[in-house]
Design a protein around this motif. Structure first.
Motif, mmCIF file in Angstrom:
data_model
loop_
_atom_site.group_PDB
_atom_site.id
_atom_site.type_symbol
_atom_site.label_atom_id
_atom_site.label_comp_id
_atom_site.label_asym_id
_atom_site.label_seq_id
_atom_site.Cartn_x
_atom_site.Cartn_y
_atom_site.Cartn_z
ATOM 1 N N THR A 89 -17.596 -7.618 13.813
ATOM 2 C CA THR A 89 -17.965 -8.334 12.593
ATOM 3 C C THR A 89 -19.368 -8.886 12.785
ATOM 4 O O THR A 89 -19.814 -9.091 13.916
ATOM 5 N N ASP A 90 -20.068 -9.134 11.683
ATOM 6 C CA ASP A 90 -21.413 -9.689 11.753
ATOM 7 C C ASP A 90 -21.367 -11.179 12.097
ATOM 8 O O ASP A 90 -20.468 -11.898 11.674
ATOM 9 N N GLY A 91 -22.392 -11.634 12.860
ATOM 10 C CA GLY A 91 -22.555 -13.049 13.159
ATOM 11 C C GLY A 91 -21.569 -13.573 14.180
ATOM 12 O O GLY A 91 -20.844 -12.803 14.801
ATOM 13 N N PRO A 92 -21.584 -14.911 14.351
ATOM 14 C CA PRO A 92 -22.471 -15.876 13.693
ATOM 15 C C PRO A 92 -23.907 -15.754 14.205
ATOM 16 O O PRO A 92 -24.135 -15.575 15.398
ATOM 17 N N ALA A 93 -24.856 -15.858 13.270
ATOM 18 C CA ALA A 93 -26.262 -15.688 13.597
ATOM 19 C C ALA A 93 -27.020 -16.997 13.444
ATOM 20 O O ALA A 93 -26.910 -17.656 12.419
ATOM 21 N N PRO A 94 -27.789 -17.411 14.435
ATOM 22 C CA PRO A 94 -28.581 -18.640 14.332
ATOM 23 C C PRO A 94 -29.821 -18.416 13.478
ATOM 24 O O PRO A 94 -30.164 -17.284 13.135
ATOM 25 N N VAL A 95 -30.491 -19.499 13.136
ATOM 26 C CA VAL A 95 -31.750 -19.404 12.402
ATOM 27 C C VAL A 95 -32.794 -18.767 13.310
ATOM 28 O O VAL A 95 -32.893 -19.096 14.507
ATOM 29 N N ALA A 96 -33.552 -17.847 12.785
ATOM 30 C CA ALA A 96 -34.573 -17.173 13.585
ATOM 31 C C ALA A 96 -35.646 -18.162 14.022
ATOM 32 O O ALA A 96 -36.038 -19.048 13.262
#
Length: 289
Positions: free
Chosen positions: A257-264
């Motif tokens: 699954t995608d993420g969790p993604a932090p702020v770039a």
């Protein structure tokens, strides 16, 4: 295992101390410091009293307790609060990803870590290392892909997986990534595909099976002058259903699954030469819980 757009298989204080410290001044004998606190008389004589025995005992007791607390905090024997497999527990009872000091494996099979412990810690180590293998550039060449799949999947799962994978890693798909039909990059470019686990989580566990999620960031793309597919990062969670087979953990099924993604972050992207050099000079790790 189907392929996502990224080519990875899926389905498978400095305390500001404002306290002021008084300066002690020694006066000539017989003089009295007008700023010194008034001492109570000791006994019936009214003489300046010495510290009482009770106060002295209290001070000594505090010092002993402090020494004991420091010694406990610096212990390295891992005897603090932990789970059954030795991994530390948070106050809520969940297992945080942290080093335990336990060696993850004793050997490798086809360049992939193997011989994981028959425990929750071993299952997490296995899942992290499997994610690395499946996210590497070896998956883009038929022979190495088959070897990876045979090494880390159960025999039944591997037999079912290799055919669909061969179709997914088609010549057209490889071409879109800048690779030839055999999975090779152009001579003047470097193809990069790498998985970097950030943490693991046990979702289910018993003696014969485990379900472990691996949160990871990945690198994929082509480094080199004129590349139309520059190296980029991605964030995903790879969940593995593991089975204890013989004397090791193997994958029975997996999904992503995608993420969790932090702020770039605001760090500027490096040039292709720097990326190519870094990938060649910095090797990967054997990951452990």
């Amino acid at each position: 295992m189907s392929l996502g757009d990224d080519g990875y298989g899926s389905g498978h204080n400095d305390y500001g101390d404002d306290r002021h410290h008084g300066t002690r001044t020694r006066l000539p004998e017989g003089e009295v410091d007008p700023y010194a606190p008034t001492r109570r008389g000791s006994g019936r004589s009214g003489r300046a009293g010495r510290p009482s025995g009770r106060n002295l005992i209290t001070v000594v007791g505090v010092v002993v307790l402090l020494i004991a607390a420091i010694a406990f905090a610096n212990r390295g024997d891992g005897s603090g609060s932990s789970s059954d497999d030795g991994s530390p527990r948070t106050p809520t009872g969940t297992r945080a990803t942290a080093p335990t000091g336990t060696k993850p494996v004793d050997g490798k099979t086809g360049g992939i870590a193997s011989g994981f412990a028959h425990s929750e810690q071993g299952a997490q180590s296995a899942a992290a290392n499997f994610a690395v293998a499946l996210g590497g550039d070896g998956m883009f060449k038929t022979d190495s892909r088959h070897a990876i799949v045979d090494a880390i999947y159960t025999p039944n799962a591997a037999n079912k997986l290799k055919g669909p994978q061969d179709q997914a890693y088609s010549a057209d798909f490889l071409k879109r990534l800048g690779l030839d039909a055999a999975g090779n990059p152009p001579k003047d470019k470097t193809f990069i595909s790498r998985t970097i686990p950030v943490g693991t989580k046990v979702e289910a566990f018993n003696a014969d099976s485990a379900k472990v999620a691996v949160w990871y960031t990945g690198l994929i793309g082509m480094a080199g002058t004129g590349s139309t597919d520059p190296v980029r990062t991605d964030w995903k969670t790879w969940t593995f259903e593991l089975k204890w087979v013989g004397s090791d953990w193997k994958i029975e099924n997996d999904s992503q699954t995608d993420g969790p993604a932090p702020v770039a972050g605001d760090i500027p992207a490096s040039g292709s030469d720097d990326i190519t050099k870094a990938v060649k000079e910095y090797g990967g790790f054997t990951y452990a819980r």
